[in-house]
Design a protein around this motif. Structure first.
Motif, PDB file in Angstrom:
ATOM      1  N   ASP A   1     -71.743  53.519  20.146  1.00 35.53           N
ATOM      2  CA  ASP A   1     -72.982  53.694  19.374  1.00 35.53           C
ATOM      3  C   ASP A   1     -74.113  54.222  20.259  1.00 35.53           C
ATOM      4  OD1 ASP A   1     -71.669  52.853  17.137  1.00 35.53           O
ATOM      5  OD2 ASP A   1     -72.554  50.849  17.096  1.00 35.53           O
ATOM      6  N   GLU A   2     -74.192  53.711  21.471  1.00 37.51           N
ATOM      7  CA  GLU A   2     -75.188  54.222  22.409  1.00 37.51           C
ATOM      8  C   GLU A   2     -74.986  55.715  22.651  1.00 37.51           C
ATOM      9  OE1 GLU A   2     -76.632  50.927  25.613  1.00 37.51           O
ATOM     10  OE2 GLU A   2     -74.546  51.559  25.775  1.00 37.51           O
ATOM     11  N   SER A   3     -73.723  56.111  22.829  1.00 35.15           N
ATOM     12  CA  SER A   3     -73.408  57.519  23.093  1.00 35.15           C
ATOM     13  C   SER A   3     -73.872  58.409  21.946  1.00 35.15           C
ATOM     14  CB  SER A   3     -71.904  57.694  23.327  1.00 35.15           C
ATOM     15  OG  SER A   3     -71.491  57.034  24.508  1.00 35.15           O
ATOM     16  N   LEU A   4     -73.638  57.955  20.713  1.00 34.43           N
ATOM     17  CA  LEU A   4     -74.045  58.751  19.553  1.00 34.43           C
ATOM     18  C   LEU A   4     -75.563  58.887  19.455  1.00 34.43           C
ATOM     19  CD1 LEU A   4     -71.579  57.570  16.745  1.00 34.43           C
ATOM     20  CD2 LEU A   4     -71.572  59.749  17.972  1.00 34.43           C
ATOM     21  N   ILE A   5     -76.274  57.810  19.734  1.00 36.57           N
ATOM     22  CA  ILE A   5     -77.732  57.865  19.658  1.00 36.57           C
ATOM     23  C   ILE A   5     -78.294  58.746  20.775  1.00 36.57           C
ATOM     24  CG2 ILE A   5     -79.870  56.514  19.843  1.00 36.57           C
ATOM     25  CD1 ILE A   5     -78.376  56.339  17.135  1.00 36.57           C
ATOM     26  N   ILE A   6     -77.689  58.690  21.952  1.00 34.73           N
ATOM     27  CA  ILE A   6     -78.117  59.565  23.046  1.00 34.73           C
ATOM     28  C   ILE A   6     -77.873  61.027  22.668  1.00 34.73           C
ATOM     29  CG2 ILE A   6     -77.685  60.248  25.440  1.00 34.73           C
ATOM     30  CD1 ILE A   6     -76.980  57.278  25.984  1.00 34.73           C
ATOM     31  N   LEU A   7     -76.722  61.299  22.053  1.00 25.03           N
ATOM     32  CA  LEU A   7     -76.431  62.659  21.586  1.00 25.03           C
ATOM     33  C   LEU A   7     -77.474  63.131  20.583  1.00 25.03           C
ATOM     34  CD1 LEU A   7     -72.617  63.318  20.923  1.00 25.03           C
ATOM     35  CD2 LEU A   7     -74.213  64.669  22.287  1.00 25.03           C
ATOM     36  N   LYS A   8     -77.851  62.241  19.683  1.00 28.09           N
ATOM     37  CA  LYS A   8     -78.884  62.567  18.691  1.00 28.09           C
ATOM     38  C   LYS A   8     -80.176  62.988  19.380  1.00 28.09           C
ATOM     39  CE  LYS A   8     -81.424  60.564  14.762  1.00 28.09           C
ATOM     40  NZ  LYS A   8     -82.775  60.911  15.266  1.00 28.09           N
ATOM     41  N   GLU A   9     -80.536  62.258  20.428  1.00 27.22           N
ATOM     42  CA  GLU A   9     -81.763  62.565  21.160  1.00 27.22           C
ATOM     43  C   GLU A   9     -81.648  63.900  21.902  1.00 27.22           C
ATOM     44  OE1 GLU A   9     -84.654  60.435  21.514  1.00 27.22           O
ATOM     45  OE2 GLU A   9     -83.765  59.455  19.772  1.00 27.22           O
ATOM     46  N   ILE A  10     -80.517  64.107  22.556  1.00 24.49           N
ATOM     47  CA  ILE A  10     -80.322  65.319  23.359  1.00 24.49           C
ATOM     48  C   ILE A  10     -80.298  66.571  22.492  1.00 24.49           C
ATOM     49  CG2 ILE A  10     -78.647  66.565  24.801  1.00 24.49           C
ATOM     50  CD1 ILE A  10     -77.788  63.897  25.964  1.00 24.49           C
ATOM     51  N   LEU A  11     -79.575  66.491  21.371  1.00 23.57           N
ATOM     52  CA  LEU A  11     -79.373  67.673  20.530  1.00 23.57           C
ATOM     53  C   LEU A  11     -80.404  67.807  19.410  1.00 23.57           C
ATOM     54  CD1 LEU A  11     -75.470  67.546  20.306  1.00 23.57           C
ATOM     55  CD2 LEU A  11     -76.868  68.990  21.777  1.00 23.57           C
ATOM     56  N   GLY A  12     -81.260  66.815  19.284  1.00 19.32           N
ATOM     57  CA  GLY A  12     -82.327  66.899  18.284  1.00 19.32           C
ATOM     58  C   GLY A  12     -81.838  66.788  16.856  1.00 19.32           C
ATOM     59  N   TRP A  13     -80.811  65.982  16.626  1.00 20.45           N
ATOM     60  CA  TRP A  13     -80.311  65.808  15.257  1.00 20.45           C
ATOM     61  C   TRP A  13     -81.376  65.148  14.396  1.00 20.45           C
ATOM     62  CZ3 TRP A  13     -75.063  63.274  16.978  1.00 20.45           C
ATOM     63  CH2 TRP A  13     -74.200  64.282  17.448  1.00 20.45           C
TER      64      TRP A  13
END
Length: 265
Positions: A175-187
């Motif tokens: 879950d942490e990985s997905l939220i970090i991805l959201k932040e990085i990619l601007g989802w």
């Protein structure tokens, strides 16, 4: 173009449920449903990608069981993402998954003939399963080449991870990985997901004989090194995300509701 490199048994089928919500299927070149041989040759996808790009002019993401280097077939600057998993757990997960695999009955039959995990480890099938994460990130032309120069292949995989992987997700911190991805990619949307291809009946790691676990660990020594590097990269990015704990907590609550609603529909 974003390249989501799906190493087997690293949560990719579940991740894909998030990606479909965020990008929409018309903007994803999905290679996960294509036939894949034991060598995972990227060349097998060449025509598929060409056809998909013609159909999906707005494609932003390529997803599937391809190895590093697929970008050579595309006319856009690549950005790679990959999720990594503790090598012992990944190895066990793969073994128990292919024992019940209906998609590739020939593979299922070959594994069944080995009778148990100990015999499987000592068999020729092991050649295609150990150090798989390293194999996916190096540029060996085939598995035989990889096995002939594993140290060089590990160095190559580490270099590709450092130079081309914009984010290393960690399954143990999913879950942490997905939220970090959201932040990085601007989802804009939350990466909500439903779990797929999870074998709930497989024995836990601690239920296995210590000698077998030690053997698996030895067989996957290059993956252990790569995983350690990926984990360090993950922690480095994680440290720069503000209010991550709160964001993950909110995400888990919302995702739990989402999963319950999907279950009832």
């Amino acid at each position: 173009m974003l390249h989501f490199l799906h190493i087997p048994k690293t949560g990719g089928s579940t991740i894909f449920t998030s990606l479909k919500r965020i990008y929409g299927e018309k903007r994803i070149i999905n290679l996960n449903n294509e036939d894949v041989d034991y060598e995972f040759k990227n060349e097998l996808f060449n025509q598929k990608i060409e056809d998909e790009i013609n159909l999906k002019q707005d494609a932003e993401l390529v997803f599937g069981h391809f190895r590093f280097g697929l970008h050579k077939y595309l006319d856009k600057a690549p950005q790679y993402i990959a999720f990594f998993r503790n090598p012992i757990d990944q190895y066990l997960s793969l073994y128990y998954y292919i024992r019940i695999l209906d998609e590739y009955p020939d593979v299922k039959q070959r594994v069944a003939l080995k009778e148990n995990l100990e015999k499987y480890i000592k068999s020729d099938l092991c050649l295609y399963t150990h150090n798989m994460q390293t194999y996916f990130l190096c540029e060996a032309p085939n598995r035989a080449s990889f096995l002939s120069e594993p140290e060089r292949m590990l160095a190559q995989a580490k270099n590709n991870l450092n130079e081309h992987i914009i984010f290393c997700g960690i399954i143990e911190h999913y879950d942490e990985s997905l939220i970090i991805l959201k932040e990085i990619l601007g989802w804009k949307k939350l990466p909500l997901y439903t779990k797929h291809k999870v074998n709930k009946n497989r024995p836990k790691l601690e239920e296995h004989d210590e000698i077998i676990i030690k053997k698996i660990n030895e067989l996957n020594k290059y993956d252990n090194e790569l995983y350690s590097l990926a984990y360090e990269k993950f922690k480095e990015v994680k440290s720069g995300i503000k209010f991550l704990k709160i964001k993950v907590l909110i995400f888990r609550i919302v995702n739990k509701i989402y999963q319950l609603l999907r279950k009832h529909h």
